[in-house]
Design a protein around this motif. Structure first.
Motif, mmCIF file in Angstrom:
data_model
loop_
_atom_site.group_PDB
_atom_site.id
_atom_site.type_symbol
_atom_site.label_atom_id
_atom_site.label_comp_id
_atom_site.label_asym_id
_atom_site.label_seq_id
_atom_site.Cartn_x
_atom_site.Cartn_y
_atom_site.Cartn_z
ATOM 1 N N SER A 1 -3.347 12.092 -7.104
ATOM 2 C CA SER A 1 -4.719 11.925 -7.144
ATOM 3 C C SER A 1 -5.633 13.306 -6.492
ATOM 4 O O SER A 1 -6.422 13.803 -7.068
ATOM 5 C CB SER A 1 -5.259 10.221 -6.854
ATOM 6 O OG SER A 1 -7.054 10.406 -7.941
ATOM 7 N N PHE A 2 -4.853 12.865 -5.145
ATOM 8 C CA PHE A 2 -5.920 13.286 -4.364
ATOM 9 C C PHE A 2 -5.612 15.130 -4.727
ATOM 10 O O PHE A 2 -6.925 15.864 -4.670
ATOM 11 C CB PHE A 2 -5.663 13.007 -2.866
ATOM 12 C CG PHE A 2 -5.939 13.923 -2.651
ATOM 13 C CD1 PHE A 2 -7.660 14.271 -1.480
ATOM 14 C CD2 PHE A 2 -5.440 14.782 -0.669
ATOM 15 C CE1 PHE A 2 -8.119 15.067 -0.646
ATOM 16 C CE2 PHE A 2 -5.955 15.842 -0.266
ATOM 17 C CZ PHE A 2 -7.742 15.505 0.041
ATOM 18 N N ASP B 1 0.624 7.230 -5.928
ATOM 19 C CA ASP B 1 -0.575 7.581 -6.844
ATOM 20 C C ASP B 1 -1.217 8.108 -5.990
ATOM 21 O O ASP B 1 -2.297 8.957 -7.024
ATOM 22 C CB ASP B 1 -1.280 5.990 -7.688
ATOM 23 C CG ASP B 1 -0.003 5.580 -8.398
ATOM 24 O OD1 ASP B 1 0.871 6.598 -8.627
ATOM 25 O OD2 ASP B 1 0.232 4.234 -8.733
ATOM 26 N N THR B 2 -2.350 7.881 -4.870
ATOM 27 C CA THR B 2 -3.641 8.366 -4.394
ATOM 28 C C THR B 2 -2.581 9.694 -4.077
ATOM 29 O O THR B 2 -4.115 10.764 -3.551
ATOM 30 C CB THR B 2 -3.964 7.503 -2.778
ATOM 31 O OG1 THR B 2 -3.521 5.856 -3.948
ATOM 32 C CG2 THR B 2 -5.325 7.835 -2.129
ATOM 33 N N THR C 1 0.866 -1.297 -0.437
ATOM 34 C CA THR C 1 0.059 -0.094 -0.022
ATOM 35 C C THR C 1 1.053 1.169 0.274
ATOM 36 O O THR C 1 0.665 2.453 -0.531
ATOM 37 C CB THR C 1 -1.488 -0.207 1.529
ATOM 38 O OG1 THR C 1 -1.939 -0.915 0.898
ATOM 39 C CG2 THR C 1 -1.929 0.979 1.231
ATOM 40 N N ARG D 1 0.666 2.091 -4.145
ATOM 41 C CA ARG D 1 -0.968 2.904 -3.958
ATOM 42 C C ARG D 1 -0.879 4.601 -3.200
ATOM 43 O O ARG D 1 -1.656 5.546 -3.580
ATOM 44 C CB ARG D 1 -1.515 2.429 -3.251
ATOM 45 C CG ARG D 1 -1.922 0.727 -4.009
ATOM 46 C CD ARG D 1 -3.151 -0.002 -3.297
ATOM 47 N NE ARG D 1 -3.888 0.841 -3.747
ATOM 48 C CZ ARG D 1 -5.348 0.105 -3.057
ATOM 49 N NH1 ARG D 1 -5.219 -0.943 -2.127
ATOM 50 N NH2 ARG D 1 -6.770 1.262 -2.904
ATOM 51 N N LEU D 2 0.493 4.614 -2.293
ATOM 52 C CA LEU D 2 0.319 5.879 -1.554
ATOM 53 C C LEU D 2 0.751 7.079 -2.494
ATOM 54 O O LEU D 2 -0.058 8.034 -2.610
ATOM 55 C CB LEU D 2 1.248 5.813 -0.490
ATOM 56 C CG LEU D 2 1.097 7.276 0.733
ATOM 57 C CD1 LEU D 2 0.122 7.126 0.921
ATOM 58 C CD2 LEU D 2 2.691 7.875 1.418
#
Length: 164
Positions: free
Chosen positions: A93-94, A89-90, A82, A86-87
């Motif tokens: 995106s945020f 990219d998240t 994660t 994912r961190l």
């Protein structure tokens, strides 16, 4: 003053140069954002892994008797995945979505000031939906982790049972 900034007698070359500089500025901002977010992601991954390792190595023996190895491996692999994958990219995106929402609200508010009266109610509605989603998402993640732990345990036991 506005006539000095945007006179109507500009040719196509001037507009092309303005567009080119805007594109170059956007590229520079995207590169800086990517470098910044990946640097933070690497630092977060190091901190998480060292904290996990320190916690597991410092745990009493009773922890290892009551906790299956699959659950420990699942925590390491899932949390590390994660943070590593994912961190960044998240976060990216945020950031982009937040800037788009703020600029959209500003543009609509500039064009139609009465819309700004409705914005707090919309934000409250989204907050209620967010609370419901976070509760559901947390429970689904917990169920997913519980379901994966036996797979990791079986894998570990199979590897331990193999002859060298």
């Amino acid at each position: 003053m506005v006539a000095l900034l945007w006179p109507h007698s500009r040719d196509q070359t001037w507009y092309f140069l303005v567009y080119t500089f805007l594109c170059l500025g956007c590229i520079v901002v995207l590169l800086v954002r990517a470098l910044f977010s990946y640097t933070l992601a690497i630092k977060a991954a190091r901190n998480l892994h060292s904290s996990l390792l320190k916690g597991v190595l410092g745990a009493p023996m009773s922890f290892f008797h009551t906790t299956p190895t699959g659950r420990i491996m699942n925590r390491f692999s899932q949390d590390t995945y994660t943070v590593d994958e994912r961190l960044c990219d998240t976060l990216s995106s945020f950031t982009m979505q937040t800037l788009q929402v703020v600029s959209t609200i500003a543009a609509i508010g500039y064009a139609t000031p009465y819309f700004l009266v409705v914005v707090p109610f919309i934000l409250i509605f989204y907050r209620i939906i967010q609370n419901y989603y976070i509760t559901s998402s947390r429970e689904l993640k917990r169920l997913d982790n519980v379901a994966r732990s036996p797979i990791y345990s079986h894998f570990t036991e199979s590897m331990n049972g193999m002859s060298p």
